[in-house]
Structure formats: C-alpha cells, structure tokens
Design a protein around this motif. Structure first.
Motif, PDB file in Angstrom:
ATOM      1  N   ILE A 130     112.155  -3.529  38.133  1.00 32.33           N
ATOM      2  CA  ILE A 130     113.721  -2.824  37.842  1.00 32.33           C
ATOM      3  C   ILE A 130     114.428  -2.362  36.625  1.00 32.33           C
ATOM      4  O   ILE A 130     113.997  -3.359  36.042  1.00 32.33           O
ATOM      5  CB  ILE A 130     114.208  -2.519  39.505  1.00 32.33           C
ATOM      6  N   ALA A 131     115.161  -1.876  36.520  1.00 36.60           N
ATOM      7  CA  ALA A 131     115.823  -1.326  35.331  1.00 36.60           C
ATOM      8  C   ALA A 131     116.938  -2.810  35.091  1.00 36.60           C
ATOM      9  O   ALA A 131     117.271  -3.532  35.619  1.00 36.60           O
ATOM     10  CB  ALA A 131     117.457  -0.002  35.564  1.00 36.60           C
ATOM     11  N   ASP A 132     117.936  -2.945  33.845  1.00 38.61           N
ATOM     12  CA  ASP A 132     118.193  -4.278  33.443  1.00 38.61           C
ATOM     13  C   ASP A 132     119.395  -3.817  34.084  1.00 38.61           C
ATOM     14  O   ASP A 132     120.584  -2.692  34.018  1.00 38.61           O
ATOM     15  CB  ASP A 132     118.445  -4.316  32.327  1.00 38.61           C
ATOM     16  N   LYS A 133     119.773  -5.012  35.350  1.00 34.70           N
ATOM     17  CA  LYS A 133     121.455  -4.778  35.564  1.00 34.70           C
ATOM     18  C   LYS A 133     121.919  -6.340  35.381  1.00 34.70           C
ATOM     19  O   LYS A 133     122.820  -6.516  34.788  1.00 34.70           O
ATOM     20  CB  LYS A 133     121.062  -5.041  36.939  1.00 34.70           C
ATOM     21  N   ASP A 134     121.033  -7.066  34.324  1.00 35.89           N
ATOM     22  CA  ASP A 134     121.909  -7.766  33.907  1.00 35.89           C
ATOM     23  C   ASP A 134     122.300  -9.088  34.425  1.00 35.89           C
ATOM     24  O   ASP A 134     123.207  -9.921  34.263  1.00 35.89           O
ATOM     25  CB  ASP A 134     122.840  -8.014  32.622  1.00 35.89           C
ATOM     26  N   LEU A 135     121.701  -9.334  35.685  1.00 32.81           N
ATOM     27  CA  LEU A 135     121.686 -10.590  36.543  1.00 32.81           C
ATOM     28  C   LEU A 135     121.134 -11.656  36.614  1.00 32.81           C
ATOM     29  O   LEU A 135     119.862 -11.102  36.649  1.00 32.81           O
ATOM     30  CB  LEU A 135     122.156  -9.695  38.299  1.00 32.81           C
ATOM     31  N   PRO A 136     121.067 -12.671  37.026  1.00 33.12           N
ATOM     32  CA  PRO A 136     121.037 -13.787  36.911  1.00 33.12           C
ATOM     33  C   PRO A 136     118.938 -13.620  38.108  1.00 33.12           C
ATOM     34  O   PRO A 136     118.234 -13.915  37.455  1.00 33.12           O
ATOM     35  CB  PRO A 136     121.442 -15.029  38.138  1.00 33.12           C
TER      36      PRO A 136
END
Length: 190
Positions: A130-136
């Motif tokens: 998926i697109a980058d959500k900058d989550l762990p």
C-alpha cells in the motif's frame, strides 16, 4: 520483523509453492541444525543491474518475495514466486531507524510499501503493498542471524540451488547478503 506486530515475515503454512502468500507470525526459528532452513529466514541480496534494487529470497522455499500478478494496485497481496528477474520481485530499502536496522520496503515496480493488512498483529495476518503512511505496520527490522546460523542456512540453500546460481562472479559478503567472517566466506567459496 514487523515493527507494529513484533512478528516475523514468512510464507503461510511454510509452503514451497508459487503464489503462496506472505504473512507475519510469531518467531518459530527454533533449534538450528544443518538440515534445517527456516521458513522465517530471508536472504537479502542486490540485483546488480538495477541500482538500489534488492531481492528477498525465502530460505525454506528458495522462492522470491513479490507482488501477486505483478500488480500496481494498493492492497495487492505479497506472495512468493520462482525467480523471474523482473521488477515486481525487486525491492528498495529506506532506513527508518539506524539504531535497529528498521526499514521501509518499497516494491520496485509499483512504488508501494510492504505492509501488514489493516495493521493487524495476529499470526497469519496478510502482507500486502500500500501507499506510504509512515506508520509502524509498514516498517521492518532486519535482524542478522548469528554467523553459525548463516553458515548452516547457506549450506542448506546452496545444496539445492548451487552456489553460482544467482551470481556468476566471485561471491562476496555483499552478494551473499550476510556478514560472514573471511574464514567462513572462504569455506563457502570452495
């Protein structure tokens, strides 16, 4: 190891088949011996003719982590498939934390990140892009196996594929995706 779930990337049910899906699971590496190559171990190495491209080979099946049907769509499952040397089997790594070797793993073909579906933390949760959500749940810690395990893993892997299967020239630590001592590297090259 997925940063959110604290579980390891692996192939569902330890499958050896093409198209088997990637999931996360509790660490089951267990006791290591020469005949054992774990379904939660991955060999990371550079695919030389594409700058910044890496491949991830499952040490149990010998197959490569990729995106199902070469899809560019968000939500598509990550699977394993025989080596085709195509961009959907290649990944870029971006460091998130130097302290723990935490990385974002981006598919070279789609530009989407390897992620755990719905940020799940349960065993056998599906791994997707998926697109980058900058989550762990999109971040992965690379854990170096001990030198003894590296050697045993290489013995098992290359008994089946042959030591020169992927690299024609002299092998180095970088080619192997490990940091073997010079002595073990020399043993391997024999």
């Amino acid at each position: 190891k997925n940063e959110n779930a604290d579980k390891l990337l692996c192939i569902k049910s330890e499958s050896l088949s093409d198209n088997s899906r990637a999931v996360i699971h509790d660490d089951r590496t267990g006791t290591v011996h020469e005949e054992f190559s774990n379904f939660q171990w991955w060999r990371l190495f550079v695919r030389g003719w594409d700058k910044g491209a890496f491949v991830l080979q499952n040490c149990h099946s010998g197959k490569f982590l990729c995106v199902a049907q070469r899809s560019m769509n968000s939500g598509t499952k990550a699977i394993q498939y025989k080596d085709q040397e195509l961009s959907y089997q290649k990944w870029k790594l971006e460091s998130v934390s130097m302290d723990k070797n935490v990385m974002k793993i981006t598919n070279y073909n789609s530009g989407l990140l390897l992620s755990v579906q719905d940020s799940a933390v349960n065993n056998d949760a599906t791994v997707i892009q998926i697109a980058d959500k900058d989550l762990p749940f999109q971040q992965w810690e690379f854990i170096k196996l001990s030198e003894e395990i590296n050697l045993q893993k290489l013995v098992k892997l290359f008994k089946s594929t042959g030591p020169k299967h992927y690299v024609d020239d002299e092998l180095s630590d970088e080619d192997l995706g490990t940091n073997l001592s010079p002595e073990l590297l020399q043993w391997y090259k024999k």
